[in-house]
Design a protein around this motif. Structure first.
Motif, PDB file in Angstrom:
ATOM      1  N   THR A 174       0.828  -1.210   0.000  1.00 20.86           N
ATOM      2  CA  THR A 174       0.000   0.000   0.000  1.00 20.86           C
ATOM      3  C   THR A 174       0.853   1.246   0.000  1.00 20.86           C
ATOM      4  N   ARG A 175       1.841   1.304   0.894  1.00 19.57           N
ATOM      5  CA  ARG A 175       2.692   2.496   0.965  1.00 19.57           C
ATOM      6  C   ARG A 175       3.494   2.659  -0.317  1.00 19.57           C
ATOM      7  N   TRP A 176       3.986   1.555  -0.895  1.00 17.71           N
ATOM      8  CA  TRP A 176       4.763   1.650  -2.148  1.00 17.71           C
ATOM      9  C   TRP A 176       3.922   2.228  -3.265  1.00 17.71           C
ATOM     10  N   ILE A 177       2.671   1.739  -3.379  1.00 20.20           N
ATOM     11  CA  ILE A 177       1.792   2.233  -4.437  1.00 20.20           C
ATOM     12  C   ILE A 177       1.504   3.709  -4.236  1.00 20.20           C
ATOM     13  N   THR A 179       2.474   6.640  -6.748  1.00 20.21           N
ATOM     14  CA  THR A 179       1.411   7.498  -7.279  1.00 20.21           C
ATOM     15  C   THR A 179       1.770   8.954  -7.090  1.00 20.21           C
ATOM     16  N   GLY A 180       2.176   9.317  -5.878  1.00 25.50           N
ATOM     17  CA  GLY A 180       2.536  10.710  -5.614  1.00 25.50           C
ATOM     18  C   GLY A 180       3.776  11.138  -6.357  1.00 25.50           C
ATOM     19  N   LEU A 204      -5.719  14.005  -2.332  1.00 28.15           N
ATOM     20  CA  LEU A 204      -4.340  14.447  -2.471  1.00 28.15           C
ATOM     21  C   LEU A 204      -4.193  15.810  -1.817  1.00 28.15           C
ATOM     22  N   GLU A 205      -3.226  15.940  -0.917  1.00 35.71           N
ATOM     23  CA  GLU A 205      -2.876  17.212  -0.295  1.00 35.71           C
ATOM     24  C   GLU A 205      -1.400  17.483  -0.557  1.00 35.71           C
ATOM     25  N   SER A 214       3.877  15.680  -0.682  1.00 36.99           N
ATOM     26  CA  SER A 214       2.495  15.277  -0.897  1.00 36.99           C
ATOM     27  C   SER A 214       2.016  14.328   0.185  1.00 36.99           C
ATOM     28  N   ARG A 215       0.682  14.302   0.328  1.00 34.73           N
ATOM     29  CA  ARG A 215       0.022  13.343   1.218  1.00 34.73           C
ATOM     30  C   ARG A 215      -1.172  12.782   0.468  1.00 34.73           C
ATOM     31  N   VAL A 216      -1.267  11.461   0.398  1.00 34.66           N
ATOM     32  CA  VAL A 216      -2.370  10.792  -0.273  1.00 34.66           C
ATOM     33  C   VAL A 216      -3.091   9.911   0.738  1.00 34.66           C
TER      34      VAL A 216
END
Length: 315
Positions: A26-29, A33-34, A223-224, A257-259
């Motif tokens: 999950t974290r890798w994806i 993505t970010g 997305l932030e 970024s934060r997703v």
């Protein structure tokens, strides 16, 4: 999983298996993505690049139309200074139509303007799964105003606010998009000083603030992004009032970024160089050409070659 997430998973190479393991999937994806999304932001003015003499205002009453073309080739992709893919590729062809009018309000020179970016992004090689995107990017409204406008002393100081409207083409099912589906605000300060009769120094700094994209990826997550900073410096030589040559350096940092509430630790940290010149090919028509490339990138795609062409017409 969604098609976008599946596409990102297919980008993993054998030496990436640790990052893609079930415990870290999950974290890798999210990180990829970010990383891949933030690497595209410069194409939609992630930070506001300026051309030398941009902060030297025209006389009040002047209207100018500008047309920009930029071709960029990228064949390196970085994550924390390392290259996890052997052969990534992302090319872009971006245009911007810009209309500017110089006037005075209360004795202060101002230049209200509108910018409309558009173009095409295309990924290939190891990043082919990202696909492509084309169409309009987000519309930009701006109105710089000059605190110092002293032609005799060859000194100029301006503050330029930019507002990015979420009007560009965006599809959460696509990894590549020209629109960002969020509001952005950039506050820029530009200073120009004549060092001699021919030499000029252009200094620019800005900070960009980001709204939320709450329709990010096919998972429709949020997305932030933290504020993004950029500093630019250019040394310009005026051969004549209508011809110059310049060299410029730019440094970008911040913008993590934060997703979905997950920090991606993807600060930009991009340093680039530009060399070029401009010439009035007609009394009211100027052509500017520059080339450049990234010198250093911490996270995201690295520009291997960049060509900028700008045509300015005074009405």
């Amino acid at each position: 999983m969604t098609s976008s997430i599946a596409s990102l998973r297919r980008l993993a190479t054998p030496h990436d298996t640790r990052r893609a393991s079930p415990g870290n999937a999950t974290r890798w994806i999210l990180a990829w993505t970010g990383l891949l999304a933030s690497s595209l932001m410069p194409l939609a003015a992630q930070a506001i690049d300026v051309d030398p003499a941009d902060f030297v205002p025209a006389p009040a009453g002047t209207t100018a139309g500008l047309f920009y073309l930029q071709h960029v080739e990228r064949d390196s992709l970085y994550s924390h200074g390392h290259q996890p893919l052997d052969d990534p590729r992302l090319d872009s062809n971006i245009g911007i139509a810009r209309l500017v009018h110089y006037t005075q309000i209360g004795g202060v020179t101002v230049a209200p303007q509108i910018l409309q970016p558009f173009g095409r992004l295309e990924a290939s090689h190891d990043t082919q799964a990202l696909g492509d995107a084309s169409g309009l990017a987000d519309t930009i409204l701006a109105m710089p105003f000059w605190l110092i406008n002293d032609p005799q002393a060859r000194s100029y100081l301006a503050i330029a606010p930019y507002l990015f409207l979420p009007t560009g083409r965006y599809n959460h099912d696509h990894t590549l998009n020209l629109g960002e589906n969020r509001w952005k605000f950039d506050l820029q300060v530009g200073y120009v000083k004549g060092l001699s009769a021919a030499w000029y120094l252009d200094l620019t700094g800005d900070v960009m603030f980001f709204g939320k994209n709450d329709d990010y990826t096919a998972a429709k997550t949020t997305l932030e992004q933290k504020p993004l900073y950029q500093g630019q410096a250019a040394l310009r030589y005026q051969f004549s009032p209508g011809a110059n040559a310049f060299v410029g350096l730019s440094q970008t940092w911040g913008g993590e970024s934060r997703v979905a509430g997950e920090d991606l630790d993807d600060e930009a940290r991009q340093r680039k160089i530009t060399i070029g010149g401009s010439y009035f090919i007609q009394p009211k028509t100027q052509l500017m050409v520059s080339i450049g490339r990234d010198l250093e990138v911490e996270n995201g795609f690295k520009e291997d070659a960049r060509l900028n062409i700008r045509l300015l017409q005074i009405f």
